[in-house]
Each structure stands twice: as structure tokens, then as C-alpha cells.
Design an enzyme around this catalytic site. Structure first.
Site: not given
Length: 280
Positions: A14, A16, A65, A101, A124
Site C-alpha cells: 500500500s 497509503s 471493504k 472512491d 469493469g
């Protein structure tokens, strides 16, 4: 010292901690941000542990999630709409879930001068596509085609929009070309062309159908220039990579964590510089 985490499995890759670490340092806030591996099935144990420490919040990536939803006390509007959470604030004994998102995508499109757009092709039908398609439809796109190799999965996503703005479609070149001819914006939410992904687009000729001035946004940020973006630019189309969305998502999350507005322009500069150093 208070702590923020990004949790997932795997999570060591990640970016982040780089982004949030740079922004926290710029703000002079005495909070550290680290990656914390949590395996599937380990969320409840993690939450109990975190609430006993000085953890004020965390970002969540796969596979957590959706699994977080029943474990939270409150969801914001976007998290409820997408049925997924990627940001959780631990405040006063409550677990509050957010999803950055869709808003991160919208902010990136606005910065890239690709929004508003009336007709959009989304490639997608996974979690990222769900957030993008639902958000753009809510924010004014009149028609969003969700193109996926497995049509029932695209149809399932589209059924979540009661206004009927989302339409499922195939992923073959002929279908993509037909839809691109009607669109002002194409958004790639697949992993085709991503660093480490063995697959890429087999045929990008559908880009020829996009009208002059149309935008092509690839959510992938590594590599910065995917084959989709290279070919789109070669055709004179406007292009945008995923780095902008990644940074905007992080800024939104940090505003939730710190419960205050930030100078988004400055934070984007700081985060972008830190990421560039890390990726170069």
C-alpha cells in the site's frame, strides 16, 4: 501518539503510509500512519484491539471493504450506496464508515477538466467500477454503460441504480466502439495494464470511436502511463491517470480522520511529491 492504519491482506504494498505520512508531516500533526495486516476473518479481533489502543481510524482495502459493514455503528451516504467501506473513524466508542472512491474519482475528473459528462463508458464491474458508475450517475451523467466480460455481473451492478441511468454492456471491441461513439468519457476500472498484471487490452481500436475532446481516465496509477493512456493520447484524446484519484481519496480520508477541512491543493502537492519519489 495516536495512530492511523491501513488494513488489508496483503497490505505491505500500500502507498497509503507514504501519502498520509507526508500530509501529516506537512500539517505538523502528531499522528503516525502505518500498514497493519489483517487477514480475512480477523476484522472483529482487530476492531476490539484497535479500540483498546490509541487508534483513531483506519483505511481498509481488500478483502475487508464489504465485510466491515455489519461491524460498524454508522455509514455515510456513499458507503451505504456502494455497500462498501474504505475509511473508518473510531470516535467516542463509535465506528463510523465512509467510502472515498466515488468522490475521489469525481474530484480527479474535475481537476482533469473531464467532468461533467453526459454519457460515460465504464470498463469493469468490480468494486471500483460500482463506486464510479453509481457516483457519476448520481452527480449528473445521463447514461453510464457498464461494460464487463461477464454480462450478468454488469447487470447486477446496474440494478443498484433505481433511476435507470446505468446500462450493462459487453466488453468486446465492437460493443465498446459503438458505445464510445456516443460517449464523452471512458473510465477504466479494470486491472488491465496494471504493473504486475499479466494481461492487458488485446485491442484498443475502440478508442478511435471516441469523439474529439473526449476524456480517457485510467484508475491505474502504476505504471503512470498505461497502454490505454498512451494510445488515447496518440489519438489526441484527453487523458488522466489514477494518481490523482489516489491522492484525492487520501485527502478526503484524512479530513474524516482529523474532522476538519484541509487545504486540498497543498495536500495534493505534498502527497504527489512524496509518491513521485517513492515510485521513481
Amino acid at each position: 501518539m495516536s495512530t492511523l492504519h491501513v488494513i488489508g491482506d496483503p497490505v505491505v504494498h500500500s502507498k497509503s503510509p507514504i501519502i498520509h505520512g507526508a500530509m501529516l508531516a506537512e500539517l505538523g500533526v502528531d499522528v503516525r500512519y502505518t500498514a497493519h495486516p489483517v487477514p480475512r476473518g480477523g476484522l472483529e479481533d482487530y476492531l476490539v484491539w484497535a479500540e483498546g489502543q490509541d487508534v483513531i481510524g483506519f483505511n481498509a482495502t481488500m478483502p475487508h471493504k464489504e465485510d466491515l459493514l455489519p461491524l460498524l455503528d454508522e455509514l455515510d451516504g456513499d458507503a451505504a450506496m456502494y455497500g462498501a467501506v474504505n475509511t473508518v473513524c473510531l470516535q467516542g466508542g463509535r465506528r463510523i464508515g465512509h467510502n472515498t472512491d466515488g468522490q475521489g474519482c469525481l474530484a480527479a475528473l474535475e481537476e482533469g477538466e473531464m467532468w461533467p459528462a453526459e454519457q460515460v463508458v465504464v470498463l469493469g464491474a468490480g468494486g471500483a467500477a460500482r463506486a464510479v458508475a453509481l457516483k457519476l450517475a448520481r452527480e449528473g451523467a445521463r447514461r453510464v454503460w457498464v461494460c464487463n466480460r461477464t454480462l450478468p455481473r454488469a447487470a447486477e451492478l446496474c440494478a443498484q441504480n433505481s433511476a435507470g441511468a446505468l446500462t450493462p454492456a459487453g466488453f468486446d471491441v465492437e460493443t465498446l466502439a459503438k458505445l464510445c461513439g456516443q460517449a464523452q468519457l471512458l473510465v477504466n476500472c479494470t486491472n488491465l495494464g496494471m504493473e504486475g498484471c499479466p494481461r492487458d487490452f488485446d485491442d484498443l481500436s475502440f478508442l478511435d470511436a471516441l469523439p474529439t475532446g473526449a476524456g480517457v481516465f485510467d484508475l491505474i496509477y502504476h505504471p503512470a502511463q498505461t497502454s490505454l493512456l498512451v494510445e488515447a493520447r496518440r489519438r489526441g484524446l484527453n487523458t488522466l491517470g489514477g494518481l490523482s484519484m489516489l491522492i484525492n481519496q487520501a485527502i478526503l480520508a484524512l479530513e474524516f480522520f482529523l474532522d476538519c477541512p484541509l487545504d486540498r491543493v497543498r495536500m495534493a502537492q505534498v502527497a504527489g511529491q512524496a509518491l513521485k519519489r517513492a515510485l521513481d
